[in-house]
Write an enzyme that holds these catalytic residues in place. Sequence first.
Site, PDB file in Angstrom:
ATOM      1  N   ASP A   1       7.254 -24.321 -20.158  1.00 39.20           N
ATOM      2  CA  ASP A   1       6.955 -22.994 -19.654  1.00 39.20           C
ATOM      3  C   ASP A   1       6.810 -23.099 -18.143  1.00 39.20           C
ATOM      4  O   ASP A   1       6.451 -24.164 -17.626  1.00 39.20           O
ATOM      5  CB  ASP A   1       5.656 -22.448 -20.271  1.00 39.20           C
ATOM      6  N   ASP A  52      10.840 -24.572 -14.644  1.00 38.24           N
ATOM      7  CA  ASP A  52      11.484 -23.303 -14.310  1.00 38.24           C
ATOM      8  C   ASP A  52      12.885 -23.356 -14.902  1.00 38.24           C
ATOM      9  O   ASP A  52      13.747 -24.126 -14.436  1.00 38.24           O
ATOM     10  CB  ASP A  52      11.537 -23.120 -12.791  1.00 38.24           C
ATOM     11  N   ASN A  69      13.206 -19.549 -26.956  1.00 34.95           N
ATOM     12  CA  ASN A  69      12.356 -18.364 -26.961  1.00 34.95           C
ATOM     13  C   ASN A  69      12.179 -17.724 -25.588  1.00 34.95           C
ATOM     14  O   ASN A  69      12.023 -16.508 -25.481  1.00 34.95           O
ATOM     15  CB  ASN A  69      10.975 -18.746 -27.521  1.00 34.95           C
ATOM     16  N   TYR A 110      18.334  -7.063 -18.402  1.00 32.30           N
ATOM     17  CA  TYR A 110      17.653  -7.691 -19.537  1.00 32.30           C
ATOM     18  C   TYR A 110      18.398  -7.430 -20.838  1.00 32.30           C
ATOM     19  O   TYR A 110      18.680  -8.364 -21.602  1.00 32.30           O
ATOM     20  CB  TYR A 110      16.218  -7.178 -19.637  1.00 32.30           C
ATOM     21  N   LYS A 119      20.254 -10.055 -23.420  1.00 32.52           N
ATOM     22  CA  LYS A 119      19.837 -10.182 -24.815  1.00 32.52           C
ATOM     23  C   LYS A 119      20.974  -9.883 -25.787  1.00 32.52           C
ATOM     24  O   LYS A 119      21.074 -10.495 -26.854  1.00 32.52           O
ATOM     25  CB  LYS A 119      18.643  -9.263 -25.080  1.00 32.52           C
ATOM     26  N   THR A 131       1.889  -8.777 -28.250  1.00 30.50           N
ATOM     27  CA  THR A 131       1.378  -9.856 -27.414  1.00 30.50           C
ATOM     28  C   THR A 131       0.371  -9.267 -26.419  1.00 30.50           C
ATOM     29  O   THR A 131       0.301  -8.049 -26.222  1.00 30.50           O
ATOM     30  CB  THR A 131       2.517 -10.525 -26.629  1.00 30.50           C
TER      31      THR A 131
END
Length: 257
Positions: A45, A72, A99, A164, A168, A199
């Site tokens: 992460d 990164d 993910n 985005y 996806k 989340t």
Amino acid sequence: MTAHANAIYPSLKDRAVFITGGGGGIGASVVQHFAEQGSRIVFVDIDAAGGQRVVEQVMAKGHAAPHFFQCDLRDIEALKATIAKGAEAVGPFTVLVNNAAHDERHPTMDVTVEYWEDRLQVNLRHQFFAAQAIIPMMKAAGGGAIVNFGSSSWHKGQGGMPAYVTAKAGIEALTRSLARDFGPDNIRVNCVVPGWIMTERQIEKWLTPEGEETLMKQQCLKQKLTPADVARMVLWLAADDSRMVTSHNFFVDAGWI
């Protein structure tokens, strides 16, 4: 409804797993769920503090500590080096969970060339190069499972973040391409498509009483989705129980789409 214990998949015990974006949200739950299976985990992460917090949470539950590396994912050479270092720690990877993503909103007319490239790097490019680095390990092991992460946003025709949703959508095409190319090597490739998952970030930034009311009207199941709901699908796709399942999308959205 009566609560039940989660399934245990014997095939996941001691399996070497590489997870991106495991420092928070859905990714943190994926790390925790693989830890419960006894898998040997490496996760990355960009958030060092978040990653360390997940390690401590896993250990607090009595599970073996996963290996965390700050990375990164826009830096592909760093990603490849981290994968190699992780394999030295836990053995060759036979499960990859792609993910990591960031669903930052961005008005179409404000997008620059640089921002467009950055969003594709953050949301799509690393999934391909992580797979490229790990597939040789899977081949040598006689097979493996790749679980990519898509998004329900473009299926719903959501606006306000064109880079985005483009990234996806591309992940679903990448999934089918990799599944076709590497099926003869017994490598399965599937895509999880989450709905609106509660989340901390989603609750803090976008969940309003009005939004929740609309969501409950649109979902077939009238309960809010949690990261654990997605993580349990990832476990099944990684385990041998789904050994003949590949090249498909799996929606975890309570019937939202």
